[in-house]
Design an enzyme around this catalytic site. Sequence first.
Site, PDB file in Angstrom:
ATOM      1  N   SER A 144       0.846  -1.193   0.000  1.00 42.75           N
ATOM      2  CA  SER A 144       0.000   0.000   0.000  1.00 42.75           C
ATOM      3  C   SER A 144       0.875   1.234   0.000  1.00 42.75           C
ATOM      4  O   SER A 144       1.982   1.227   0.560  1.00 42.75           O
ATOM      5  CB  SER A 144      -0.898   0.010   1.239  1.00 42.75           C
ATOM      6  OG  SER A 144      -1.562   1.257   1.381  1.00 42.75           O
ATOM      7  N   TYR A 157      -1.663   0.918  10.681  1.00 49.02           N
ATOM      8  CA  TYR A 157      -1.795   0.184   9.417  1.00 49.02           C
ATOM      9  C   TYR A 157      -0.612   0.475   8.508  1.00 49.02           C
ATOM     10  O   TYR A 157      -0.008  -0.438   7.932  1.00 49.02           O
ATOM     11  CB  TYR A 157      -3.101   0.586   8.738  1.00 49.02           C
ATOM     12  CG  TYR A 157      -3.239   0.099   7.314  1.00 49.02           C
ATOM     13  CD1 TYR A 157      -3.570  -1.228   7.051  1.00 49.02           C
ATOM     14  CD2 TYR A 157      -3.056   0.963   6.238  1.00 49.02           C
ATOM     15  CE1 TYR A 157      -3.701  -1.677   5.749  1.00 49.02           C
ATOM     16  CE2 TYR A 157      -3.185   0.518   4.936  1.00 49.02           C
ATOM     17  CZ  TYR A 157      -3.503  -0.804   4.694  1.00 49.02           C
ATOM     18  OH  TYR A 157      -3.623  -1.249   3.397  1.00 49.02           O
TER      19      TYR A 157
END
Length: 251
Positions: A144, A157
């Site tokens: 990501s 995250y």
Amino acid sequence: MKDAFGAPQSLLVLGGTSEIALATARRLIALRTRRVWLAGRPSPALDAAAAELRGRGAEVRTVDFDALDSASHEAALGKVFAEGDIDVVLMAFGVLGDQARDEEEPMAAVRVAQTNYTGAVSAGLVCAGALQAQGHGSLVVLSSVAGERARRADFIYGSSKAGLDAFAQGLGDALQGTGVQVMVVRPGFVRTRATAGLPEQPLATGPEEVAEAIVTGLRRRSETVWVPGALRVVMAALRHVPRPLFRRLPV
């Protein structure tokens, strides 16, 4: 091995209900992928995903897989590779977590880290070893852009994805010359069930756009894929913004 049309014949998905992974599987099946394994926790959603892909002409099997149970990975994934060579492994499991809650509940934050990073290290090494033993194959790792630089809004995250990204890059270097390719995919905000209800970010995409980029990257044997491609330039700039200013940016 790839068939005469240049498409992989077999696919193993870790995270068998992932919308991005299933969109990728559909595209690969359309390109003549014929054998698909969906690895995930037993559930009606996993069974439905398998049935849908069978309807598209593939032989689809499921295998029990829990990212948090690292001790079981070698046996569970070894069962898949024992049935025949796998051309592409798509590592697509992960959780977003809830930043506000996770800051208040450290064990919830640990679960995010264990799923996104520790579980991926375990499964990634098991699959890399199996691909290396067969002498060919591609390991696709869904990372990501959140891992490129920690943001106040999602640093738990993001830090887990930063670790995953670094691991995957290093693994790719370690596998150079073995016939095994590692491809790191860095999407931005993707419209999925997991992000439903969250404020949409600039340069947002959907599962189909990410799937298209993955298939293109496999064909080109890319090492890194950004989705959309413009994020490469954006993140190159953001990496060098001074921290006091970065904290104030609406990112």
